[in-house]
Design an enzyme around this catalytic site. Structure first.
Site, PDB file in Angstrom:
ATOM      1  CG  HIS A 203      -1.905  -1.086   1.057  1.00  0.00           C
ATOM      2  ND1 HIS A 203      -2.693  -1.589   2.148  1.00  0.00           N
ATOM      3  CD2 HIS A 203      -2.343  -1.989  -0.063  1.00  0.00           C
ATOM      4  CE1 HIS A 203      -3.563  -2.496   1.863  1.00  0.00           C
ATOM      5  NE2 HIS A 203      -3.206  -2.776   0.483  1.00  0.00           N
ATOM      6  CG  LEU A 205      -0.240   9.393  -0.110  1.00  0.00           C
ATOM      7  CD1 LEU A 205      -1.642   9.330  -0.835  1.00  0.00           C
ATOM      8  CD2 LEU A 205       0.049  10.003   1.228  1.00  0.00           C
ATOM      9  CG  HIS A 234      -2.624   0.158  -3.482  1.00  0.00           C
ATOM     10  ND1 HIS A 234      -1.558  -0.585  -3.509  1.00  0.00           N
ATOM     11  CD2 HIS A 234      -3.666  -0.652  -4.030  1.00  0.00           C
ATOM     12  CE1 HIS A 234      -1.971  -2.062  -3.658  1.00  0.00           C
ATOM     13  NE2 HIS A 234      -3.200  -1.786  -3.894  1.00  0.00           N
ATOM     14  CB  SER A 380       1.217   3.767 -11.441  1.00  0.00           C
ATOM     15  OG  SER A 380       1.716   3.285 -10.281  1.00  0.00           O
ATOM     16  CG  HIS A 399      -4.240  -6.058  -8.930  1.00  0.00           C
ATOM     17  ND1 HIS A 399      -3.463  -6.887  -9.416  1.00  0.00           N
ATOM     18  CD2 HIS A 399      -4.106  -5.898  -7.641  1.00  0.00           C
ATOM     19  CE1 HIS A 399      -2.779  -7.510  -8.448  1.00  0.00           C
ATOM     20  NE2 HIS A 399      -3.213  -6.898  -7.369  1.00  0.00           N
ATOM     21  N   GLY A 400      -2.080  -4.452 -11.337  1.00  0.00           N
ATOM     22  CA  GLY A 400      -0.647  -4.140 -10.726  1.00  0.00           C
ATOM     23  C   GLY A 400       0.589  -4.878 -11.563  1.00  0.00           C
ATOM     24  N   GLY A 402       2.355  -7.331  -9.702  1.00  0.00           N
ATOM     25  CA  GLY A 402       2.391  -8.579  -9.551  1.00  0.00           C
ATOM     26  C   GLY A 402       3.747  -9.127  -9.107  1.00  0.00           C
TER      27      GLY A 402
END
Lengths: 476, 142
Positions: A203, A205, A234, A380, A399-400, A402
């Protein structure tokens, strides 16, 4: 993963033919190199999900798929409630409604760069991050109930943000059908001091710079130009979601036999959508979605405060807020018929195409913004949903990046201080309470996000709009 | 079999494994492995004492329940634990666990906690008796 076990449909779509107890085939969207790098467990998990009752069309894996628990991370599966379909706590995951929210700032990266250290420090001081951190907000029983029912709408009502934020949030910031009474006292206790906290692990910011525009029309609709600075958040439903996942996973395993479910593996624990347990899980999980939406809304408010202290001219507007660990009731076309299905996305992002009624009017012509989180050292992406994605994967994308390396390996390979220094030498500022945490999240522990995004784009799941590179990252 | 713990590989998360001459010893060692995901256990002092209980239909689910009870106490007390004792009894409906956790409040500067643990999963969940002892393991989601 051994590619010889797959049937190649195209360069970016590979199938697992029906075998054994599979009710539908498996479909993996990725190129050969990404597939070769996937653990064999991803194959086993895609097959396991394909064996569940009521599954429709296929068991899918996105280009960033990796070994999860029960469902692969990067897994998508839809279930028909009229055909004995199920809901799975493992198919949603422990971090219910974990997702990404991106905000435009009204500033360019060049404007922010001279004051970036001050801004990073202000964000780090203002948004609680890491293990043991607490928010400034304590929820008593009444406010907990209101938060679980109202999500980001509740947070805006409490003064955290504006109604305009909700217009660019999935479900308008409020997941209907939440049942706070299905959330245990333990889950509520775990959350009562965690509102507005980032958490830890992957996670973050992050202040980012738009460095590439791939689709000028969509980028214009999203308000993105090369050189702009944006802020991405996130995180998810924090302790409440984790506790809901823990408790319902156990209940679904213990009650599987009573529900007449023979599971290939107990990690695939699920409950019939028509059962009391299934209904209670849906109610609790939707409350968890509201918790995540409220959490990201409060963090948005805190981030605005942090910006205001350092960059008073910045105006932070929500571009979009999208979750990647959910189960949602959606309408899809299946073999020419319209069906209402419960779509699980575990580490997969909803990616509705142009004209879909759930896409905000401002984006209706170009499709839903699909926010893909990368690593603190790479990039990103902002993508847009497509019509083809609706047809081939129930409107879903990656989603990302990985992980490609375990935390254990990463900790052995990198030292947190060196990761921070190396990124600093490239102009990327890292603020974190834990250097060990930074080492475990080293950019080299992840797949190449550009390759994952290219596979999503080339498979037609979503199309590239803008690439974002990190300027400053707050890690939990 | 001496009591010891280790981590094992999982691509996204991490596995915790405890070994011991008795199943209780293996559960205690798995709990130490859980703490070691976050911080070196020897860095955690033990002025705080917490009692927990768990029950489940079988030994493997009991291991997950035990680890989840610890995760709950860590989260709500904002604490870390480094010493564990477990007693397991069985009746006609399954296994019951009584456990004691000893630890202290998190000190971020001193402990440098690597990551928060969300929950113990049923992935690679095993409680097995081997020659001379027991192994207890599962993957935890971080």
């Amino acid at each position: 993963m051994d590619l010889n076990r797959l049937t190649r449909q195209s360069e970016f779509e590979w199938h697992i033919p029906m075998q054994g107890a599979m009710r539908v085939p498996g479909v993996l969207f990725a190129d050969a190199e990404l597939l070769a790098g996937m653990d064999d467990k991803v194959f086993e998990q895609v097959v396991g999900v394909a064996c569940l009752p009521g599954i429709v069309t296929a068991s899918y894996a996105m280009p960033d798929a990796h070994w999860g628990y029960g469902f692969p991370i990067g897994g998508v599966a839809a279930f028909d409630p009229d055909a004995g379909g199920v809901v799975s706590a493992g198919g949603v995951g422990f971090d219910i409604s974990c997702g990404v929210r991106t905000l435009t700032t009204g500033m360019t990266a060049s404007q922010l760069r001279p004051i970036l250290p001050k801004l990073a420090e202000s964000l780090f001081r203002t948004v609680p991050a890491g293990l043991g951190s607490t928010g400034r907000l304590h929820l008593n029983a009444d406010r907990m109930e209101a938060m679980l029912s109202g999500g980001a709408s509740w947070a805006v009502g409490e003064g955290y943000g504006t109604p305009a934020d909700l217009a660019h949030t999935e479900e308008h910031g409020h997941m209907h059908g939440a049942d706070p009474s299905a959330v245990s006292p333990q889950a509520k206790r775990r959350q009562q001091d965690e509102m507005g906290t980032l958490g830890s692990g992957n996670h973050y910011l992050e202040v980012q710079e738009v460095t590439e525009i791939a689709d000028p029309e969509a980028a214009a609709a999203f308000g993105l130009r090369v050189g702009d600075a944006v802020l991405s958040i996130h995180c998810g439903s924090r302790g409440l979601g984790h506790q809901i996942g823990t408790e319902f996973l156990k209940a679904m395993v213990e009650q599987a036999a009573a529900h007449g479910l023979t599971l290939p593996d107990r990690e695939l624990a699920c409950a019939p959508l028509a059962s009391e347990l299934g209904r209670r899980y849906l109610g609790a999980m939707r409350a968890g979605i509201n918790c995540a939406l409220a959490n990201r809304q409060i963090i948005t408010h805190l981030a605005r405060q942090a910006f205001m202290h350092v960059v008073p001219d910045a105006v932070l507007n929500v571009l979009y807020d999208v979750s990647h660990n959910t189960c949602k009731l959606e309408t899809h076309a299946v073999n020419g018929k319209t069906k209402k299905l419960f779509v699980h996305r575990k580490g997969a992002t909803r990616a509705f195409g142009p004209g879909h009624p759930d896409v905000p009017p401002a984006f209706s012509a170009v499709g839903q913004p699909v926010l893909i989180g990368g690593t603190m050292g790479t990039a990103s992406w902002v993508l847009a949903g497509t019509g083809r994605g609706m047809e081939v994967a129930f409107g879903s994308a990656c989603h990302g990046a990985g992980r490609t390396m375990s935390r254990h390996q990463a900790k052995k390979k990198w030292q947190g201080r060196k990761v921070v220094d190396d990124l600093g030498a490239r102009g990327i500022l890292i603020r974190s309470p834990s250097l060990r945490g930074v080492a475990e999240e080293a950019p080299g522990a992840y797949k190449n996000v550009d390759r994952v995004v290219a596979a999503s784009h080339n498979a037609g799941l979503a199309r590239k709009v803008a690439r974002l590179t990190p300027m400053a990252c707050i890690k939990g | 079999m001496p009591t010891r713990w280790e981590h094992f590989e999982h691509q996204a998360d991490i596995g915790v494994r405890g070994y011991g001459p008795t199943v209780e010893d293996a559960f205690e060692a798995a709990a130490t492995a859980l703490t070691a995901v976050i911080v070196a256990p020897e860095q955690v002092a033990t002025p705080l004492r917490v009692e927990v209980t768990a029950r489940s239909a079988d030994r493997e689910l009991l291991l997950a329940a035990w680890l989840n009870a610890i995760i709950f106490e860590m989260a709500t007390r904002r604490a870390l634990f480094s010493r564990f004792s477990v007693r397991i009894t069985a009746d006609g409906t399954g296994d019951r666990l009584y456990g004691v956790l000893e630890g202290e409040a998190v000190d971020v500067a001193r402990h440098q906690p690597a990551v928060e643990i969300k929950g113990a999963t049923y992935t690679a969940l095993k409680v097995v008796q081997v020659d001379g002892g027991w192994i207890a393991q599962c993957v935890v989601d971080v």
